[in-house]
Design an enzyme around this catalytic site. Structure first.
Site, PDB file in Angstrom:
ATOM      1  N   SER B 194       0.840  -1.201   0.000  1.00 30.63           N
ATOM      2  CA  SER B 194       0.000   0.000   0.000  1.00 30.63           C
ATOM      3  C   SER B 194       0.866   1.239   0.000  1.00 30.63           C
ATOM      4  CB  SER B 194      -0.885  -0.016   1.243  1.00 30.63           C
ATOM      5  OG  SER B 194      -0.075  -0.201   2.374  1.00 30.63           O
ATOM      6  N   ALA B 196       1.360   4.976   1.797  1.00 33.87           N
ATOM      7  CA  ALA B 196       1.142   5.426   3.165  1.00 33.87           C
ATOM      8  C   ALA B 196      -0.226   6.086   3.302  1.00 33.87           C
ATOM      9  CB  ALA B 196       2.223   6.425   3.554  1.00 33.87           C
ATOM     10  N   THR B 198      -1.334   6.911   6.931  1.00 35.45           N
ATOM     11  CA  THR B 198      -0.983   7.774   8.064  1.00 35.45           C
ATOM     12  C   THR B 198       0.509   7.698   8.391  1.00 35.45           C
ATOM     13  OG1 THR B 198      -1.522   5.971   9.556  1.00 35.45           O
ATOM     14  CG2 THR B 198      -3.262   7.546   9.123  1.00 35.45           C
ATOM     15  N   ASP B 256      -9.974   2.032  13.250  1.00 35.22           N
ATOM     16  CA  ASP B 256      -9.337   0.955  12.494  1.00 35.22           C
ATOM     17  C   ASP B 256      -9.622  -0.348  13.233  1.00 35.22           C
ATOM     18  OD1 ASP B 256      -7.778  -0.545  10.788  1.00 35.22           O
ATOM     19  OD2 ASP B 256      -5.861   0.156  11.578  1.00 35.22           O
ATOM     20  N   LYS B 288       1.517  -0.289  16.840  1.00 33.31           N
ATOM     21  CA  LYS B 288       0.082  -0.590  16.880  1.00 33.31           C
ATOM     22  C   LYS B 288      -0.235  -1.538  18.032  1.00 33.31           C
ATOM     23  CE  LYS B 288      -1.404   0.317  12.192  1.00 33.31           C
ATOM     24  NZ  LYS B 288      -1.809  -0.245  10.903  1.00 33.31           N
TER      25      LYS B 288
END
Lengths: 503, 503
Positions: B194, B196, B198, B256, B288
């Site tokens: 992917s 970016a 964030t 999320d 995270k």
């Protein structure tokens, strides 16, 4: 001076706040099509969606008329890129189960009213209430925040009111009988009510059959000088304006979380200066509350939240397992209410209206506790309720001499008859509601359902069970088609089964 | 034939699907401004917002170009009033805590992809996952539904891949080293990654410094004939298209939810034909996942869901308590990755890349269980990883001869120095991410942060702690202003306190 001059167009895109800009402005500010922008004008700020139109050559910001009027008709505005507001963080924390404090809930509600939060973000707030729920303190905060972000009216005297949480067809007529019964004793009851959202008739819709229900705040104060009671629509008053926005999103999600329902009702009442409030919770099959146990729980929550906000509260649990009275739909219910005020209404309407009015009379000290209903029955029977209602109609600009048979109902009519002999075992709220709405209620005031029977009645094959009224033949057909699908009434013979089965 | 001819305009309102109609059409169909309409064309159907523009005189439906192209450029369309779709009911039931079955989740995801659900309704679905959560079976259903509503690619041979859940700056370079290390052993690893959202750099952003990352499905099949590994952007491939829409709404809500994160990762991988997948979960302060315990829980969920979908799964918990390596931002990370492939990279990059590559080599049977990392280290040290990376760059249309010093970094540079002697007690993920993004990463590929120290290093007053790069002087200033606010690095002397305190 703000950077961009404003051009106003008449396009109607509902409640969506949109600014249309040429690519030159988008590049200058750093905006993309479909992203959000902060719009600043006269020291204030709101949020809008950005549309980029390459066909615009001038450096102007195009705004739809209603939005432009809402923000005070600025001639020039500034645009800035949107930043995620703090309230979104609070909503997310609520979703994760955290209790919110007053400041946090106020920030959310303020951003709802100011147009800073979009429907997407508001949906998450509704969803959090639906899944996580709120405790008593949070409901108090929510109600308070909804009051504080709107207009509040002060009548300079004790204010009484009653409110039903609804869900039962035919219920809108109860207030039409109960409010003048309270007002007849010079107890001040300035009732604001809603139009139907999902029901066949709100109290405001039914009252509108008799008189005007749309008044401004100053007009209400004038009304209050002429009569002890009135029934008006709350929608034009800007009381708790967050509520309309939240309800719109709730409707999209088909969600009606408990905390939001309670805050919605109590915030509007507090904004109207109400200090003494009676809440009616209909209980029964296909009502909003289906068991007495749940009704008691809800009554306890209502009482705690209301008292936490300084209200004197009473809550009535009433029977809501089938429609109230026989008429469903604005004009049909208006007829039945007037008949009841004149002494010839059905028992269920008379009983419920006097029970509720009686409780308010007890709160006001007119009747001793336990004796309110008897007092209310006397008032109704003496004709004083009818006289008070005539004064209400007159004050609200209607014709006080109107008779039940003067009220026009739908010009098209159909009958549904019993297919067999037997007893009525059920008259179903949801089916009756759907049929009345399919026939055109509440927008077609003459549309609705007139029941001929209630649960327990004995019928013979061919007897009329109900009539459907509508001003549109097409809609009447639609309503008739529904009857076979949704089963508004069930009939069973006394003999249910025999043993042994026939072989 | 549909009733209304279509007019196309070039206005850009992002992802909002809008149809602009004159009042005559609105009245005919029964549409209001801001309400939703079903748009029918060529036997298909989608949902759009209605804008009513009284200045339109012809009976045409005006549609923005992208929307018109998306629905297949119909010349005529029919409009109908919107009905609340069944999927909204399922979302509401999920909010109330009910487990959903495959058919129900599929209906929701299909309506997301077809544009039937609006952001408001999708927000409630995200909110339900955030607050109520999903069990393993629901996550399997969700992933499957996201795969089934998109395109699936079949490479006709065993497919391996690795994916990091991210959250740690400097991590994008790890795949740049690990993927060619796997491919060097002729293990097929077609990595989609992917950009970016964030973070300061997604793997696709960093790979783009070396070569093209945007390919169509057919081009990918051609690539696969030339090289055992590639790193491309997943965004153009229409794999699991629900994901982009759901991520857009998640971003608005700053939410999320776990179930959506897992389904997002696994659906894209399964759509790419992956059968063997390694998941990397960085664990540490400001990652995270902040504790090993939570990391193990997440690993277990990933494994159960992946296996439920027929994947062979391994999960690695890696250290994520500070940035990986020293470089943060696309070009800076590209340089550091290339240095590592050439044998002069920092230890943390080499260690993490070979650990992950080693696990994939174990899954592929190239190394026995437990020996993967040593094998990967040999491959890297032998120059085979670098050779494989050259083939990847060449296949993807870049210059394989590029040297680390050839990669351009930001033309403006600032240094932050140590204010005292002492030891580095913390290098903070969030602060480094914010500073790199403020400097312009990932859109400005040359922007970012180059650390000179990591936790535990000894520094003297005046030593450089980090450099900030940017191609914009304004942005560099913004980033510098942030440094004092967010504290990217902390330093403490060895002597922390003395007893008794001085008086």
């Amino acid at each position: 001076m703000p950077a961009y001059s404003v051009k106003v167009i008449d396009a109607d895109i509902g409640h969506y706040r949109i600014v249309i800009v040429p690519p030159s402005i988008a590049a200058e500010v750093g905006l993309c099509g479909g992203c959000k922008a902060r719009v600043r004008f006269n020291g204030k700020e709101t949020t809008a969606l950005v549309a980029i139109d390459p066909s615009i050559k001038e450096k102007t910001v195009t705004i739809c008329r209603w939005f432009w009027e809402e923000i005070g008709k600025p001639e020039r505005v500034d645009l800035h890129p949107h930043v995620i507001p703090q309230s979104v963080r609070f909503i997310k924390e609520k979703l994760r189960g955290r209790r919110l404090g007053y400041e946090e809930i106020y920030t959310i509600i303020k951003d709802v009213v100011d147009g800073v939060l979009t429907d997407t973000e508001i949906a998450a707030f509704i969803a959090a209430q639906e899944s996580v729920g709120m405790d008593i303190n949070e409901m108090i905060h929510l109600t308070k925040a909804m009051v504080e972000t709107g207009v509040k009216i002060d009548f300079d005297r004790p204010v009484y009111d009653m409110h039903s949480i609804g869900g039962v067809p035919g219920n809108s007529k109860v207030s039409i009988v109960a409010v003048p019964t309270v007002a007849a004793m010079e107890v001040f009851i300035p009732k604001t009510s809603s139009r139907a959202i999902t029901s066949p008739a709100g109290t405001a819709d039914t009252m509108e059959v008799f008189a005007n229900v749309e008044f401004g705040l100053e007009e209400l104060k004038e009304l209050a000088k002429k009569t002890y009671g009135f029934i008006v629509w709350g929608g034009t008053l800007n009381l708790a304006p967050a509520d309309d926005i939240l309800i719109r999103v709730e409707y999209q999600l088909m969600a009606d979380p408990l905390s939001q329902m309670i805050a919605s009702i109590l915030s509007k009442k507090i904004s109207m200066g109400v200090q003494n409030l009676l809440i009616d919770i209909p209980v029964g099959r296909e009502a909003k509350v289906e068991s007495l146990e749940k009704g008691r729980e809800l009554a306890s929550i209502f009482t705690q939240v209301g008292q936490g906000l300084g209200l004197s509260m009473r809550v009535a649990l009433t029977y809501g397992g089938q429609p109230i009275g026989y008429a469903v739909g604005p004009a049909l219910e208006a007829r039945e209410a007037l008949q009841t005020l004149l002494g010839n209404g059905p028992m269920s309407v008379r009983e419920k209206a006097t029970a509720l009015a009686g409780l308010v009379l007890e709160m006001a000290g007119i009747a001793p506790r336990g004796a309110g209903k008897a007092t209310a029955k006397e008032i109704l029977a003496s004709g004083k309720s009818y006289e008070a209602f005539r004064r209400m109609i007159e004050a609200q600009g209607g014709n006080p001499d109107i008779k039940p048979e003067d009220i026009p109902v739908g010009s098209h009519r159909a009958e549904i008859t019993a297919p067999m002999d037997g007893y009525v075992t059920g008259v179903y709220n949801r089916a009756i509601t759907l049929i009345a709405r399919a026939a055109g209620a509440p927008h077609d005031k003459g549309a609705g359902v007139l029941l001929h029977v209630k649960r327990g009645h004995k019928v013979r094959k061919g007897d009329v069970l109900l009539e459907i009224y509508s001003n549109s033949e097409t809609r009447l057909d639609e309503a008739l088609k529904l009857v076979s699908k949704v089963r508004p009434i069930t009939i069973e013979g006394m003999l249910l089964e025999t043993y042994p089965e026939e072989v």
